[in-house]
Write an enzyme that holds these catalytic residues in place. Structure first.
Site, short mmCIF file in Angstrom:
data_model
loop_
_atom_site.label_atom_id
_atom_site.label_comp_id
_atom_site.label_asym_id
_atom_site.label_seq_id
_atom_site.Cartn_x
_atom_site.Cartn_y
_atom_site.Cartn_z
N SER A 54 28.90 37.76 47.51
CA SER A 54 29.83 37.66 48.64
C SER A 54 29.27 36.77 49.73
O SER A 54 30.00 36.38 50.64
CB SER A 54 30.07 39.04 49.26
OG SER A 54 30.50 39.94 48.29
N GLU A 79 37.43 32.52 44.93
CA GLU A 79 36.80 31.43 45.68
C GLU A 79 35.81 30.74 44.74
O GLU A 79 34.98 31.41 44.13
CB GLU A 79 35.99 31.99 46.86
CG GLU A 79 36.71 31.99 48.18
CD GLU A 79 35.82 32.49 49.31
OE1 GLU A 79 35.57 31.72 50.24
OE2 GLU A 79 35.37 33.65 49.26
N HIS A 90 33.64 33.70 43.07
CA HIS A 90 33.79 34.88 43.93
C HIS A 90 35.17 35.52 43.78
O HIS A 90 36.15 35.06 44.36
CB HIS A 90 33.53 34.47 45.40
CG HIS A 90 33.53 35.62 46.35
ND1 HIS A 90 34.03 35.54 47.63
CD2 HIS A 90 33.09 36.89 46.21
CE1 HIS A 90 33.89 36.72 48.22
NE2 HIS A 90 33.33 37.55 47.39
N ASN A 132 35.06 35.83 53.62
CA ASN A 132 34.24 36.75 54.41
C ASN A 132 33.77 36.15 55.73
O ASN A 132 33.49 36.88 56.68
CB ASN A 132 33.05 37.24 53.58
CG ASN A 132 33.50 38.26 52.55
OD1 ASN A 132 34.32 39.11 52.85
ND2 ASN A 132 32.98 38.16 51.34
P1 NAD Z 1 28.27 47.88 42.47
O1 NAD Z 1 27.21 48.59 43.21
O2 NAD Z 1 29.56 48.59 42.17
O3 NAD Z 1 27.71 47.33 41.05
C1 NAD Z 1 26.50 46.67 40.88
C2 NAD Z 1 26.01 46.90 39.46
O4 NAD Z 1 24.88 46.05 39.23
C3 NAD Z 1 25.53 48.35 39.20
O5 NAD Z 1 26.20 48.89 38.08
C4 NAD Z 1 24.03 48.17 38.93
O6 NAD Z 1 23.52 49.09 37.97
C5 NAD Z 1 24.00 46.75 38.40
N1 NAD Z 1 22.68 46.12 38.44
C6 NAD Z 1 21.73 46.20 39.40
N2 NAD Z 1 20.64 45.48 39.04
C7 NAD Z 1 20.93 44.93 37.83
C8 NAD Z 1 20.18 44.09 36.94
N3 NAD Z 1 18.97 43.69 37.23
N4 NAD Z 1 20.78 43.73 35.78
C9 NAD Z 1 22.03 44.14 35.47
N5 NAD Z 1 22.77 44.95 36.28
C10 NAD Z 1 22.22 45.33 37.44
O7 NAD Z 1 28.52 46.52 43.29
P2 NAD Z 1 29.85 45.62 43.33
O8 NAD Z 1 30.70 46.05 44.47
O9 NAD Z 1 30.42 45.55 41.93
O10 NAD Z 1 29.24 44.21 43.76
C11 NAD Z 1 28.64 43.35 42.82
C12 NAD Z 1 28.60 41.93 43.38
O11 NAD Z 1 29.93 41.52 43.69
C13 NAD Z 1 27.79 41.78 44.67
O12 NAD Z 1 27.16 40.53 44.66
C14 NAD Z 1 28.88 41.84 45.75
O13 NAD Z 1 28.51 41.16 46.94
C15 NAD Z 1 30.00 41.09 45.04
N6 NAD Z 1 31.34 41.39 45.56
C16 NAD Z 1 31.69 42.64 45.94
C17 NAD Z 1 32.98 42.89 46.45
C18 NAD Z 1 33.40 44.27 46.89
O14 NAD Z 1 34.42 44.40 47.59
N7 NAD Z 1 32.70 45.31 46.51
C19 NAD Z 1 33.91 41.84 46.52
C20 NAD Z 1 33.53 40.56 46.08
C21 NAD Z 1 32.23 40.34 45.61
#
Ligand code: NAD
Length: 291
Positions: A119, A152, A140, A190
């Site tokens: 993000s 994005e 993104h 963002n």
């Molecule tokens: P989340 O916490 O739901 O999921 C993250 C996952 O990554 C977990 O299942 C964790 O076990 C896994 N993980 C951690 N370390 C790892 C590794 N070394 N290898 C493989 N898997 C690993 O988080 P999320 O909300 O799904 O966010 C994930 C990404 O997406 C982030 O970069 C976040 O900034 C981005 N994002 C989030 C949103 C949102 O609204 N939540 C929106 C757009 C982008």
């Protein structure tokens, strides 16, 4: 660059949604996570969300079966080596993402495109630590992935045109719409959304209005589908704070300073919906404002 096999790293809320939409678009998806539970939960969630799409008539039961069949899971990151495109969607921490790309590099084919769903973290910096900065970019998605239309596409300083075009082609095949952003802190969505959410928290902090007044004002006064505090709870207050810190550090402008009340909620572990409490308390039948 023909893309048919997509590797998704991280099976949380974003990774599972990305696997879902890619599989329905006919890509073979290999989903990996460090947690076996996360992988099992992700497949269940995808199946449940596809059921909802079937019941709404958006896809057929056959589409669902075919889609689910296209999703494979693995605990071994190296299994993603032969994929054409990797979309990294692991935890929003730069060291975690860097380690993933470092571990993956020796197993990749020379043509594999690497992308991150970050993000806010610098695409150029993530790319510079790989052997292929020209084949690296930001991909993104918005949350929830199956519903939100925008992706994005973020070009790092070295991203080449064939890589951009190949990723744009994937967005088109997903039936989504792309917007192109250059690689500056928090990109476009963002960069604009988070300061608004942060300002809503300042309005709460300074007593300009309570939680309900602020959310009602933006919903009915600005025609936003969700109030900013409700939306912050949905995104995760830790994520909102992390993005504000990236804006503050990266742009060195005090207008991006995170509101102390946002920091306090995060310190309390009141992170929004995912912990059942944030600006609203979700533990009862209906959400109740916490201030
Ligand atoms: P989340 O916490 O739901 O999921 C993250 C996952 O990554 C977990 O299942 C964790 O076990 C896994 N993980 C951690 N370390 C790892 C590794 N070394 N290898 C493989 N898997 C690993 O988080 P999320 O909300 O799904 O966010 C994930 C990404 O997406 C982030 O970069 C976040 O900034 C981005 N994002 C989030 C949103 C949102 O609204 N939540 C929106 C757009 C982008």
């Amino acid at each position: 660059m023909g893309i048919e096999r997509i590797g998704v790293v991280g099976a949380g809320q974003m990774g599972s949604g990305i696997a879902h939409v890619c599989a329905l678009a006919g890509y073979d998806v290999l989903l990996t996570d460090v947690s076996e539970d996360a992988l099992a939960t992700a497949v269940q969630k995808v199946s449940g969300n596809m059921d909802r799409q079937v019941s709404k008539g958006l896809i057929t039961a056959a589409d669902k079966d075919e889609g689910l069949r296209r999703i494979d899971t693995t605990l071994k990151l190296k299994d993603l080596g032969p994929t054409d495109l990797v979309i990294e969607a692991a935890t929003e921490r730069e060291t975690v993402k860097q380690a993933i790309f470092e571990d993956l590099l020796p197993h990749l084919t020379p043509d594999t495109i690497l992308t991150s769903n970050t993000s806010s973290i610098s695409i150029t910096r993530l790319a510079s630590r790989t052997d292929r900065p020209e084949k690296f970019m930001g991909f993104h998605f918005m949350n929830p992935v199956p519903i939100m239309q925008l992706v994005e596409l973020i070009r790092g300083i070295a991203t080449d045109v064939p890589t951009y075009d190949a990723c744009k082609g994937v967005v088109d095949r997903l039936g989504k719409t792309s917007a192109t952003a250059e690689d500056f802190p928090a990109f476009i969505v963002n960069r604009i959304l988070m300061p608004m959410i942060n300002e809503a928290v300042y309005a709460l902090y300074e007593g300009v209005g309570g939680v309900l007044s602020i959310d009602t004002s933006l919903k009915l006064g600005a025609n936003h589908p969700m109030g900013p505090l409700e939306l912050a709870d949905f995104i995760g207050l830790d994520t909102c704070l992390a993005i504000m810190n990236v804006l503050h550090d990266g742009l060195a402008d005090t207008k991006y300073r995170p509101c102390p009340l946002l920091t306090k909620y995060v310190e309390a572990g009141w992170l929004g919906r995912k912990t059942d409490r944030g600006f609203y308390d979700y533990r009862g039948e209906v959400p109740v404002p916490t201030r």
